[in-house]
Design a protein around this motif. Structure first.
Motif, PDB file in Angstrom:
ATOM      1  N   PRO A   1       0.436  -0.975  -0.040  1.00 55.68           N
ATOM      2  CA  PRO A   1       0.081   0.029   0.103  1.00 55.68           C
ATOM      3  C   PRO A   1       0.698   1.554  -0.088  1.00 55.68           C
ATOM      4  CG  PRO A   1      -0.528  -1.388   1.912  1.00 55.68           C
ATOM      5  CD  PRO A   1       0.722  -2.023   1.045  1.00 55.68           C
ATOM      6  N   MET A   2       0.731   1.872  -0.859  1.00 49.02           N
ATOM      7  CA  MET A   2       1.572   3.865  -0.583  1.00 49.02           C
ATOM      8  C   MET A   2       0.163   4.371  -0.292  1.00 49.02           C
ATOM      9  SD  MET A   2       2.371   3.129  -4.570  1.00 49.02           S
ATOM     10  CE  MET A   2       3.058   5.069  -4.251  1.00 49.02           C
ATOM     11  N   THR A   3       0.930   5.936   0.248  1.00 48.24           N
ATOM     12  CA  THR A   3      -0.067   6.928   0.647  1.00 48.24           C
ATOM     13  C   THR A   3       0.573   8.216  -0.349  1.00 48.24           C
ATOM     14  OG1 THR A   3       1.701   7.592   2.265  1.00 48.24           O
ATOM     15  CG2 THR A   3      -0.215   6.341   3.050  1.00 48.24           C
ATOM     16  N   PHE A   4      -0.464   9.044   0.044  1.00 51.14           N
ATOM     17  CA  PHE A   4      -0.241  10.531  -1.586  1.00 51.14           C
ATOM     18  C   PHE A   4       0.414  11.628  -0.852  1.00 51.14           C
ATOM     19  CE2 PHE A   4      -1.737  13.167  -3.346  1.00 51.14           C
ATOM     20  CZ  PHE A   4      -1.057  13.685  -4.732  1.00 51.14           C
ATOM     21  N   LYS A   5       1.098  12.395  -0.848  1.00 50.50           N
ATOM     22  CA  LYS A   5       0.805  14.246   0.387  1.00 50.50           C
ATOM     23  C   LYS A   5       1.581  14.595  -1.040  1.00 50.50           C
ATOM     24  CE  LYS A   5       2.098  11.958   4.361  1.00 50.50           C
ATOM     25  NZ  LYS A   5       0.717  12.382   4.748  1.00 50.50           N
ATOM     26  N   TRP A   6       0.914  15.905  -1.574  1.00 54.29           N
ATOM     27  CA  TRP A   6       1.448  16.722  -2.361  1.00 54.29           C
ATOM     28  C   TRP A   6       2.661  17.455  -2.479  1.00 54.29           C
ATOM     29  CZ3 TRP A   6      -0.818  17.525  -6.832  1.00 54.29           C
ATOM     30  CH2 TRP A   6      -1.803  16.695  -7.092  1.00 54.29           C
ATOM     31  N   ILE A   7       2.749  17.046  -0.702  1.00 53.20           N
ATOM     32  CA  ILE A   7       4.462  18.312  -0.636  1.00 53.20           C
ATOM     33  C   ILE A   7       5.410  17.172  -1.484  1.00 53.20           C
ATOM     34  CG2 ILE A   7       4.737  16.478   1.381  1.00 53.20           C
ATOM     35  CD1 ILE A   7       6.083  19.792   0.483  1.00 53.20           C
ATOM     36  N   SER A   8       5.041  15.572  -1.278  1.00 57.34           N
ATOM     37  CA  SER A   8       5.952  14.795  -2.037  1.00 57.34           C
ATOM     38  C   SER A   8       6.422  15.120  -3.634  1.00 57.34           C
ATOM     39  CB  SER A   8       5.365  13.534  -1.639  1.00 57.34           C
ATOM     40  OG  SER A   8       5.068  13.234  -0.579  1.00 57.34           O
ATOM     41  N   VAL A   9       4.605  15.243  -3.847  1.00 54.99           N
ATOM     42  CA  VAL A   9       5.516  15.581  -5.848  1.00 54.99           C
ATOM     43  C   VAL A   9       5.729  17.059  -6.250  1.00 54.99           C
ATOM     44  CG1 VAL A   9       3.992  16.740  -7.623  1.00 54.99           C
ATOM     45  CG2 VAL A   9       3.366  14.687  -6.650  1.00 54.99           C
ATOM     46  N   VAL A  10       5.761  18.654  -5.067  1.00 53.86           N
ATOM     47  CA  VAL A  10       6.226  19.839  -4.709  1.00 53.86           C
ATOM     48  C   VAL A  10       8.239  19.242  -4.672  1.00 53.86           C
ATOM     49  CG1 VAL A  10       6.931  21.517  -4.085  1.00 53.86           C
ATOM     50  CG2 VAL A  10       4.428  20.447  -4.399  1.00 53.86           C
ATOM     51  N   ILE A  11       8.891  18.426  -4.102  1.00 58.29           N
ATOM     52  CA  ILE A  11       9.563  18.225  -3.782  1.00 58.29           C
ATOM     53  C   ILE A  11      10.331  17.066  -4.934  1.00 58.29           C
ATOM     54  CG2 ILE A  11      11.051  17.175  -2.480  1.00 58.29           C
ATOM     55  CD1 ILE A  11       9.993  17.437   0.078  1.00 58.29           C
ATOM     56  N   LEU A  12       9.940  16.834  -5.473  1.00 58.07           N
ATOM     57  CA  LEU A  12      10.596  15.809  -6.860  1.00 58.07           C
ATOM     58  C   LEU A  12      10.142  16.975  -7.513  1.00 58.07           C
ATOM     59  CD1 LEU A  12       8.124  12.383  -6.369  1.00 58.07           C
ATOM     60  CD2 LEU A  12      11.261  12.878  -6.034  1.00 58.07           C
ATOM     61  N   ILE A  13       9.419  17.301  -8.012  1.00 58.45           N
ATOM     62  CA  ILE A  13       9.212  18.230  -9.287  1.00 58.45           C
ATOM     63  C   ILE A  13      10.487  19.674  -8.736  1.00 58.45           C
ATOM     64  CG2 ILE A  13       8.660  20.459 -10.804  1.00 58.45           C
ATOM     65  CD1 ILE A  13       5.692  19.093  -9.999  1.00 58.45           C
ATOM     66  N   LEU A  14      10.503  19.597  -8.079  1.00 54.84           N
ATOM     67  CA  LEU A  14      12.201  20.764  -7.592  1.00 54.84           C
ATOM     68  C   LEU A  14      13.545  20.406  -7.474  1.00 54.84           C
ATOM     69  CD1 LEU A  14      11.190  22.442  -4.215  1.00 54.84           C
ATOM     70  CD2 LEU A  14      11.037  23.318  -6.571  1.00 54.84           C
ATOM     71  N   SER A  15      13.258  18.898  -7.245  1.00 62.27           N
ATOM     72  CA  SER A  15      14.317  17.847  -7.904  1.00 62.27           C
ATOM     73  C   SER A  15      15.015  17.733  -9.102  1.00 62.27           C
ATOM     74  CB  SER A  15      14.184  16.426  -7.490  1.00 62.27           C
ATOM     75  OG  SER A  15      14.937  15.939  -7.567  1.00 62.27           O
ATOM     76  N   ILE A  16      14.002  17.462  -9.987  1.00 63.33           N
ATOM     77  CA  ILE A  16      14.361  17.554 -11.209  1.00 63.33           C
ATOM     78  C   ILE A  16      14.741  19.369 -12.217  1.00 63.33           C
ATOM     79  CG2 ILE A  16      12.634  17.862 -13.383  1.00 63.33           C
ATOM     80  CD1 ILE A  16      10.431  15.891 -12.187  1.00 63.33           C
ATOM     81  N   CYS A  17      14.022  19.818 -11.397  1.00 58.98           N
ATOM     82  CA  CYS A  17      14.864  21.237 -11.821  1.00 58.98           C
ATOM     83  C   CYS A  17      16.051  21.446 -11.686  1.00 58.98           C
ATOM     84  CB  CYS A  17      14.198  22.366 -10.835  1.00 58.98           C
ATOM     85  SG  CYS A  17      12.280  22.552 -11.625  1.00 58.98           S
ATOM     86  N   VAL A  18      16.331  20.476 -10.184  1.00 60.88           N
ATOM     87  CA  VAL A  18      18.301  20.382  -9.676  1.00 60.88           C
ATOM     88  C   VAL A  18      18.508  19.849 -10.658  1.00 60.88           C
ATOM     89  CG1 VAL A  18      20.023  19.990  -8.106  1.00 60.88           C
ATOM     90  CG2 VAL A  18      17.598  20.995  -7.137  1.00 60.88           C
ATOM     91  N   LYS A  19      18.378  18.760 -11.347  1.00 60.60           N
ATOM     92  CA  LYS A  19      19.321  17.974 -12.556  1.00 60.60           C
ATOM     93  C   LYS A  19      18.869  18.121 -13.416  1.00 60.60           C
ATOM     94  CE  LYS A  19      20.424  14.190  -9.826  1.00 60.60           C
ATOM     95  NZ  LYS A  19      22.025  13.920 -10.393  1.00 60.60           N
ATOM     96  N   PHE A  20      18.233  19.187 -13.940  1.00 60.70           N
ATOM     97  CA  PHE A  20      17.773  19.833 -14.953  1.00 60.70           C
ATOM     98  C   PHE A  20      19.119  21.092 -15.031  1.00 60.70           C
ATOM     99  CE2 PHE A  20      16.798  22.873 -18.299  1.00 60.70           C
ATOM    100  CZ  PHE A  20      16.703  21.725 -19.442  1.00 60.70           C
ATOM    101  N   TRP A  21      19.286  21.839 -14.303  1.00 61.44           N
ATOM    102  CA  TRP A  21      20.662  22.496 -13.970  1.00 61.44           C
ATOM    103  C   TRP A  21      21.740  21.510 -13.327  1.00 61.44           C
ATOM    104  CZ3 TRP A  21      24.506  23.440 -10.050  1.00 61.44           C
ATOM    105  CH2 TRP A  21      24.776  24.086 -10.084  1.00 61.44           C
ATOM    106  N   LEU A  22      21.743  20.924 -13.194  1.00 57.27           N
ATOM    107  CA  LEU A  22      23.054  20.360 -12.800  1.00 57.27           C
ATOM    108  C   LEU A  22      24.025  19.218 -14.574  1.00 57.27           C
ATOM    109  CD1 LEU A  22      24.782  19.447 -11.070  1.00 57.27           C
ATOM    110  CD2 LEU A  22      23.860  17.602 -10.333  1.00 57.27           C
ATOM    111  N   SER A  23      22.497  18.967 -15.433  1.00 57.44           N
ATOM    112  CA  SER A  23      23.619  18.950 -16.134  1.00 57.44           C
ATOM    113  C   SER A  23      23.475  19.939 -17.364  1.00 57.44           C
ATOM    114  CB  SER A  23      21.793  17.598 -17.248  1.00 57.44           C
ATOM    115  OG  SER A  23      22.413  17.801 -18.093  1.00 57.44           O
ATOM    116  N   ALA A  24      22.943  20.704 -16.891  1.00 59.92           N
ATOM    117  CA  ALA A  24      22.727  21.970 -18.678  1.00 59.92           C
ATOM    118  C   ALA A  24      25.002  22.590 -17.679  1.00 59.92           C
ATOM    119  CB  ALA A  24      21.951  23.414 -18.006  1.00 59.92           C
ATOM    120  N   PHE A  25      25.045  22.762 -16.514  1.00 61.85           N
ATOM    121  CA  PHE A  25      26.099  23.022 -15.807  1.00 61.85           C
ATOM    122  C   PHE A  25      27.059  21.607 -16.589  1.00 61.85           C
ATOM    123  CE2 PHE A  25      29.380  22.693 -11.806  1.00 61.85           C
ATOM    124  CZ  PHE A  25      29.788  24.000 -12.002  1.00 61.85           C
ATOM    125  N   ASN A  26      27.346  20.398 -15.976  1.00 61.38           N
ATOM    126  CA  ASN A  26      27.880  20.080 -16.464  1.00 61.38           C
ATOM    127  C   ASN A  26      28.193  20.026 -18.499  1.00 61.38           C
ATOM    128  OD1 ASN A  26      29.037  17.874 -14.864  1.00 61.38           O
ATOM    129  ND2 ASN A  26      27.416  18.171 -13.869  1.00 61.38           N
TER     130      ASN A  26
END
Length: 395
Positions: A127-152
């Motif tokens: 079983p899983m549970t859902f929290k919107w804060i989790s989705v928000v943090i993952l979206i922020l993570s996507i932004c960080v990784k996108f910048w890290l890719s452009a940086f490298n």
């Protein structure tokens, strides 16, 4: 942000041809990678445990492996920056490739582990549970990784580092995997459908693919690569740009690290020129190559007859024959022995590697027959060879 970090942490950042500057770039990229990936690992692991999502936890451990990769890259860059010594006269630049291969192995290992966990989750769903804060943090993570890719990618292109470019590709792959984890949570939150195990399987496949690409890109220079067309043209044009050089061929480049290469090339000089004069020209070219290109260049002189009218006629005839047979064919070391009605034309024929042994024999016969058809008094002695230049993109 990238330029701010470079200007404040890389001394002499514009002098990218210097080993110490390249090392500083590598250290900066490693430290930024370690910090960002550890931060993402902590955030995603917390979310994964909070909502009991294997895809999110899989993505978290993927970031942890990326942090470990950055640490190994940091060590590798430091070791690769060591100067040449008695035992390693060409320096230690290849250590950068070895460290990147270790990184690839770790990434692949993490991918297999995630694959096993995801299959278990599919067979035995939890079983899983859902929290919107989790989705928000993952979206922020996507932004960080996108910048890290452009940086490298930006730093990798600036200092011609395959390791950084591979890291950039890996970070872009992480954008996809984190997006998959966020999608899994959204699907569960909106429709109460658990696709966590399937998404985790997709994440593991992406991680394995990224590891394979890193291994492929870093093993290539260790095994020995064909010369990229732009590098081949740059070196050939540089040598041919000096007065007294009629042409070049047989260029070979050995890579001893991203900023250390050794090359050898055959330079054609007039057979009528003084040997001492031609030798002085060759010496000057070698010195200029070291000064302007950072290249240890060794030049072999090939004397070429330029005032033999009959030989020049045969040379033009051969050019026309090769153009009719295959425009990719070329020749060098062209000379003539014999006279009158008993002439033998001796030359090296450079062919694409796609020609197999049987085709090579037929090609040699065809060229000889075409030359004799044009002039019955000549026959050909042909030595067939391949170029060390990459044929990718060459028509």
């Amino acid at each position: 942000m990238t330029e701010f970090l470079v200007k404040h942490f890389v001394k002499g950042y514009k002098n990218t041809e210097k080993d110490e500057v390249r090392t500083s770039y590598g250290i900066l990229a490693s430290i930024v990678g370690i910090f960002c990936n550890l931060l993402l690992f902590g955030a995603k692991l917390f979310i994964g445990l909070l909502v009991n999502s294997v895809s999110v936890m899989a993505d978290a451990f993927n970031n942890l492996s990326d942090a470990a990769s950055s640490i190994i890259g940091f060590i590798g860059v430091k070791m690769a920056g060591k100067p040449a010594d008695a035992d390693h006269p060409f320096g230690h630049g290849r250590i950068e490739y070895i460290s990147a291969f270790i990184v690839a192995f770790l990434v692949i290992q993490v991918g297999f582990s995630l694959f096993k966990t995801s299959v278990g989750k599919i067979l035995h769903p939890e079983p899983m549970t859902f929290k919107w804060i989790s989705v928000v943090i993952l979206i922020l993570s996507i932004c960080v990784k996108f910048w890290l890719s452009a940086f490298n990618r930006k730093l990798g292109k600036r200092i011609n580092s395959k390791v950084m470019l591979a890291t950039a590709a890996d970070a872009m792959g992480d954008v996809v995997t984190t997006g998959a984890a966020a999608l899994s949570l959204l699907v569960f939150g909106l429709w109460n459908v658990n696709i966590d195990g399937i998404t985790g399987l997709m994440v593991s496949a992406a991680v394995l693919f990224a590891g394979y690409n890193i291994a492929k890109d870093t093993l290539a220079p260790l095994i020995g690569e064909a010369i990229p067309p732009e590098v081949y043209e740059e070196i050939s044009s540089f040598v041919e740009g000096f007065d007294g050089i009629l042409g070049t061929h047989d260029l070979i480049v050995h890579n001893y690290g991203p900023s250390k290469s050794m090359a050898s090339i055959h330079a054609e000089v007039s057979a009528g020129a003084e040997i001492a004069e031609s030798h002085a020209i060759v010496d000057r070219i070698e010195r200029e190559a070291a000064r302007k290109m950072g290249l240890l260049l060794v030049i072999h002189m090939d004397p070429v007859e330029t005032d033999n009218e009959r030989l020049n006629t045969y040379r033009k005839m051969l050019e026309n024959v090769l153009a009719d047979v295959d425009v990719r064919l070329s020749f060098h070391d062209f000379r003539m022995v014999g006279k009158d009605k008993n002439v033998c034309l001796i030359f090296d024929l450079v062919i694409p590697r796609e020609y197999k042994d049987g085709a090579v024999g037929k090609l040699r016969t065809r060229i000889s027959n075409e030359m004799r058809r044009r002039d019955p008094d000549c026959r050909c002695a042909i030595t067939v060879e391949n170029s060390y230049r990459s044929e990718e993109g060459v028509k």
